[in-house]
Design an enzyme around this catalytic site. Sequence first.
Site, PDB file in Angstrom:
ATOM      1  N   SER A  18       4.627  -7.301  -5.931  1.00 33.78           N
ATOM      2  CA  SER A  18       3.616  -7.518  -4.893  1.00 33.78           C
ATOM      3  C   SER A  18       4.232  -7.137  -3.552  1.00 33.78           C
ATOM      4  O   SER A  18       5.300  -7.643  -3.193  1.00 33.78           O
ATOM      5  CB  SER A  18       3.191  -8.987  -4.865  1.00 33.78           C
ATOM      6  N   ASP A  65       0.807  -1.222   0.000  1.00 34.46           N
ATOM      7  CA  ASP A  65       0.000   0.000   0.000  1.00 34.46           C
ATOM      8  C   ASP A  65       0.844   1.278   0.000  1.00 34.46           C
ATOM      9  O   ASP A  65       0.478   2.279   0.620  1.00 34.46           O
ATOM     10  CB  ASP A  65      -0.961   0.019   1.199  1.00 34.46           C
ATOM     11  N   ASN A  73       5.604   9.110  -2.650  1.00 38.27           N
ATOM     12  CA  ASN A  73       4.156   9.240  -2.769  1.00 38.27           C
ATOM     13  C   ASN A  73       3.617  10.051  -1.590  1.00 38.27           C
ATOM     14  O   ASN A  73       4.259  10.108  -0.533  1.00 38.27           O
ATOM     15  CB  ASN A  73       3.516   7.852  -2.810  1.00 38.27           C
ATOM     16  N   ASP A  95      -5.587  -4.425  -9.843  1.00 42.80           N
ATOM     17  CA  ASP A  95      -4.476  -3.519 -10.141  1.00 42.80           C
ATOM     18  C   ASP A  95      -4.372  -3.265 -11.638  1.00 42.80           C
ATOM     19  O   ASP A  95      -4.102  -2.140 -12.084  1.00 42.80           O
ATOM     20  CB  ASP A  95      -3.158  -4.086  -9.613  1.00 42.80           C
ATOM     21  N   GLY A 120       1.576   2.693  -2.952  1.00 45.20           N
ATOM     22  CA  GLY A 120       1.159   3.411  -4.151  1.00 45.20           C
ATOM     23  C   GLY A 120       1.831   2.925  -5.422  1.00 45.20           C
ATOM     24  O   GLY A 120       1.894   3.659  -6.416  1.00 45.20           O
ATOM     25  N   LYS A 121       2.313   1.688  -5.420  1.00 44.46           N
ATOM     26  CA  LYS A 121       2.983   1.137  -6.607  1.00 44.46           C
ATOM     27  C   LYS A 121       2.070   1.135  -7.819  1.00 44.46           C
ATOM     28  O   LYS A 121       2.496   1.495  -8.929  1.00 44.46           O
ATOM     29  CB  LYS A 121       3.464  -0.301  -6.328  1.00 44.46           C
ATOM     30  N   THR A 122       0.831   0.720  -7.635  1.00 48.41           N
ATOM     31  CA  THR A 122      -0.105   0.646  -8.756  1.00 48.41           C
ATOM     32  C   THR A 122      -0.442   2.036  -9.270  1.00 48.41           C
ATOM     33  O   THR A 122      -0.506   2.263 -10.488  1.00 48.41           O
ATOM     34  CB  THR A 122      -1.395  -0.089  -8.336  1.00 48.41           C
ATOM     35  N   LYS A 160       2.243  -7.812 -14.081  1.00 51.34           N
ATOM     36  CA  LYS A 160       2.416  -8.135 -12.667  1.00 51.34           C
ATOM     37  C   LYS A 160       2.302  -9.637 -12.514  1.00 51.34           C
ATOM     38  O   LYS A 160       1.354 -10.252 -13.014  1.00 51.34           O
ATOM     39  CB  LYS A 160       1.358  -7.421 -11.819  1.00 51.34           C
TER      40      LYS A 160
END
Length: 228
Positions: free
Chosen positions: A121, A15, A182, A58, A17-19, A40
């Site tokens: 992931s 969580d 982020n 995602d 903010g990779k996506t 992915k």
Amino acid sequence: MSKVGCLFITGTGTDMGKTYVSGLILKKFHQCGLSAGYYKAAMSGNERRSDGSLIPGDAVMVKEMSGIRQPVEEMCPYVYENAVSPHLASRMEGNPVEFEKVQKGFEAVCARYSYVTMEGSGGILCPICQDERELWLEDIIKRCHLGCVIVADAGLGTINSVGLTAFYMKEKDIPVRGIVFNHYEPGNVLHEDNRKMCEYLTGVKVVACVRDGDRELDISLEALKSLY
């Protein structure tokens, strides 16, 4: 694949903010008329359609953010319902990740697009399979010969998390090409100092800062391409 630019997006944890960052990257390439694809290896925590099939959340988010036309079906070979690490989700759902299948899908995406962004992931120490075979996220990165960008929260604690992530990756001979902050707030003394300290500690440049609500990635196209 020699003419394809590829980049792996990892985070200091889940969580981070990779996506979201991946979506902004793909959007910039797409808006500049460049051929870009997303991939992915494994997605956990996905909802089901009315027919029972799983929605690769995602992948859908990246596609909607970026405007790319890539079919979501080719974006991820392993999609799980349970919101846990892929190694546990695959065990619970009886579908363990096999690297050969991941590699085949990755190579197929690389054959179709000029710039391929592969998202990880969780954090860098994410176990992908611990059943018939042992597979870690770092194994996928190294066997696909990828350099990486680390996505981190700009706030309190990021010096430690960025430092540990970068040091681990360097210890494992994984190229770290940049850091993206982020939830960044320009003028926030803590955030600005964190940026300086993370660069000092790791020797890696913060290549972009993403503010809440940003719809564009604050990086030039040439600088972005140089990461691939």
